[in-house]
Structures are given as structure tokens and as C-alpha cells.
Design a protein around this motif. Structure first.
Motif, short mmCIF file in Angstrom:
data_model
loop_
_atom_site.label_atom_id
_atom_site.label_comp_id
_atom_site.label_asym_id
_atom_site.label_seq_id
_atom_site.Cartn_x
_atom_site.Cartn_y
_atom_site.Cartn_z
N CYS A 1 -57.77 21.58 -22.66
CA CYS A 1 -57.05 20.59 -21.87
C CYS A 1 -55.65 20.43 -22.46
CB CYS A 1 -57.79 19.26 -21.90
SG CYS A 1 -56.99 17.93 -20.97
N ASP A 2 -54.65 20.42 -21.59
CA ASP A 2 -53.28 20.28 -22.11
C ASP A 2 -52.89 18.82 -22.34
OD1 ASP A 2 -52.78 19.22 -19.60
OD2 ASP A 2 -51.47 20.84 -18.94
N GLY B 1 -52.88 18.09 -26.56
CA GLY B 1 -54.04 18.63 -25.88
C GLY B 1 -55.26 18.72 -26.78
#
Length: 281
Positions: free
Chosen positions: A22-23, A82
Motif C-alpha cells: 500500500c502506498d 506506505g
């Protein structure tokens, strides 16, 4: 790259494993393929927070999140950069054999009572080995299944997994401390600096953190740094530089801490990863 990426790494009748990245710009996928069944989430990079109603769990390396089927968990990202996690789903009949009744809220419908458990160092090393082996396609399905089941067994075992818990106020203080440390892994914090960020006395901070997390604050920071080293060790050439980047005072300090935690030196662990790649080739 999309806000949340899911990479399938293994699918058998017994075990399914995904790597997720996930950023930090959005929520984690609510329609993820593992949502329909119980699963375990092993964060290995970054930090994020998961909400289950009014309860929350800070997710960082060294933890496993116990996840129930069809629950709408909400997430947010208080620290930039992230995050990444390994998601492991075990066939439910087998998972029932592995999960102690003490961790269950509803054994009939299979629901975990706890949101998270702390892992020991060897379980964290298993997370790294499983991920490296699957991402490099150097583990046969039988070997990968065995590694995944060993990881789940060790994670749920009473001698290696530890329920984190205390009063809600003390838990929040410990969680805020985690956010401070995760914001800059390389910084050599002093106790007074952390306490000032949280707004409590150094003595109170050390007492509460020890009570909630079951280990001293300095050891928690050490585990964060070592977990980040596990994440990067297969892709770096200069291990001394890696140690310095993660805040260790010297390569010998990094190597000794790594050896004590994982039972082998950084170079030995890296060589094991490389050797597995070469056997594949």
C-alpha cells in the motif's frame, strides 16, 4: 502504482499466500480475495492502523493481525511511506487444529477473539523467508506450504505469541509511542525526546510501554530495525551500510543484534536467500 496492490504468491488446497503493498494514500482493499475466510496478516514494512468498530490495532513488523471473515476493517496511515504485509489463509479445518481455544471468540463459527498478537524473532524470520522464497519462485508448493504452516503454528503458539493488552488509555499511549518510533527508524531517540513527543514523563512512559507490550522500549525499537533489515537484506550488497541506515552504531552492532535475534548473521541470512535463488536457476 495503485494505492493498494495484491500479488498472489501461492495457492494450494491448504494454504493461500498474498503479498500486499500500500502506498499509504488510500484505504486497504475492502473487497480483497481473503475477506470471505479467516486469515492472518503479517506486516513486514511500514506502519498502519486497523479499526474493528471502536477497537484499533497498530500494525507493524513483529505483529500478526488475526482477521475474521466478512468483517469490514477500516485502515488509516499515520506514518508516511506506505506499508507492506504478507497475508496467509489456511484451510479452515486445518486452522481450527492450529488455533488454541483461548484465542477464539466463537469456535463454532470460527472467530478470533483477539485483533493481534506479538511475534517472536524466529516467527518474524519465517515471514521474511517465506516471502523471499515465494517472490523469487524458489520454493516448491510442498516446501512453501510447510513454511506457511510452520509460521502460522509458531504465530498462534502459546510460547511464542503474546497477547498485547492493558487498559484502553495505556494501550493508546503505547500506540502513540510506536508511531513516533516508526516515523524515523534511523533516528537515535533518547527516552526524554520520545516522552516529550508523547507528553508524559520518561519514567511513566517506560513503565506503561513495558506493561502493555511486554518488552522494554529499546528492545521494541531494535525489533523494528531488524524487521526492516529482514525486508531489505536480499536486495542489498552493502550490509554495513544497511545497518548504518537503520540506526545501528556500527556493522558489528548490527551483526550482533541480528545474530542474537535470528540465530544467524546478516551475511549468512543473505547468503541463504541468494543460494536459494541460485538453486532455482
Amino acid at each position: 502504482m495503485s494505492a493498494f496492490r495484491i500479488d498472489p504468491l501461492l495457492r494450494t488446497d491448504t494454504v493461500v499466500v498474498w503479498d500486499t503493498v500500500c502506498d499509504g494514500s488510500g484505504d486497504h482493499a475492502s473487497d480483497a480475495p481473503w475477506r470471505a475466510a479467516p486469515h492472518l496478516v503479517f506486516p513486514y514494512r511500514g506502519l498502519w492502523v486497523r479499526h474493528d468498530g471502536d477497537e484499533l490495532a497498530v500494525a507493524e513488523a513483529g505483529q500478526v493481525l488475526l482477521s475474521n471473515a466478512h468483517v469490514d476493517y477500516r485502515t488509516h496511515h499515520p506514518v508516511q511511506g506506505g506499508d507492506a504485509s504478507l497475508v496467509v489463509q489456511v484451510e479452515e479445518t486445518m486452522l481450527r487444529e492450529l488455533a488454541p481455544l483461548a484465542l477464539m471468540r466463537d469456535a463454532e463459527a470460527f472467530a478470533f477473539a483477539e485483533q493481534r498478537l506479538r511475534l517472536d524473532a524466529r516467527a518474524s524470520a519465517l515471514v521474511a523467508m517465506l516471502r523471499h522464497s515465494l517472490r523469487e519462485a524458489i520454493a516448491e508448493p510442498l516446501e512453501a506450504e510447510s513454511l506457511a504452516l510452520t509460521l502460522v503454528t509458531r504465530s498462534l503458539g502459546p510460547r511464542t505469541a503474546h497477547v498485547a493488552g492493558s487498559t484502553a488509555g495505556r494501550q493508546r499511549l503505547a500506540d502513540r509511542t510506536k508511531l513516533v518510533l516508526a516515523s524515523d527508524l534511523s533516528r537515535r531517540w533518547t527516552l526524554a525526546e520520545i516522552a516529550a513527543e508523547i507528553g508524559v514523563s520518561p519514567v511513566y512512559l517506560t513503565q506503561v510501554f513495558q506493561q502493555v507490550e511486554g518488552l522494554p522500549l529499546y528492545r521494541y525499537q531494535l525489533r523494528l530495525r531488524l524487521a526492516r533489515a529482514l525486508d531489505r537484506i536480499g536486495d542489498v550488497d552493502d550490509l554495513a551500510r544497511l545497518g548504518l541506515e537503520l540506526g545501528f552504531s556500527s556493522h558489528s552492532h548490527f551483526s550482533a543484534a541480528f545474530q542474537q535475534a535470528y540465530g544467524r548473521s546478516p551475511s549468512e541470512f543473505r547468503e541463504a536467500v541468494i543460494a536459494r535463488r541460485q538453486r532455482k536457476d
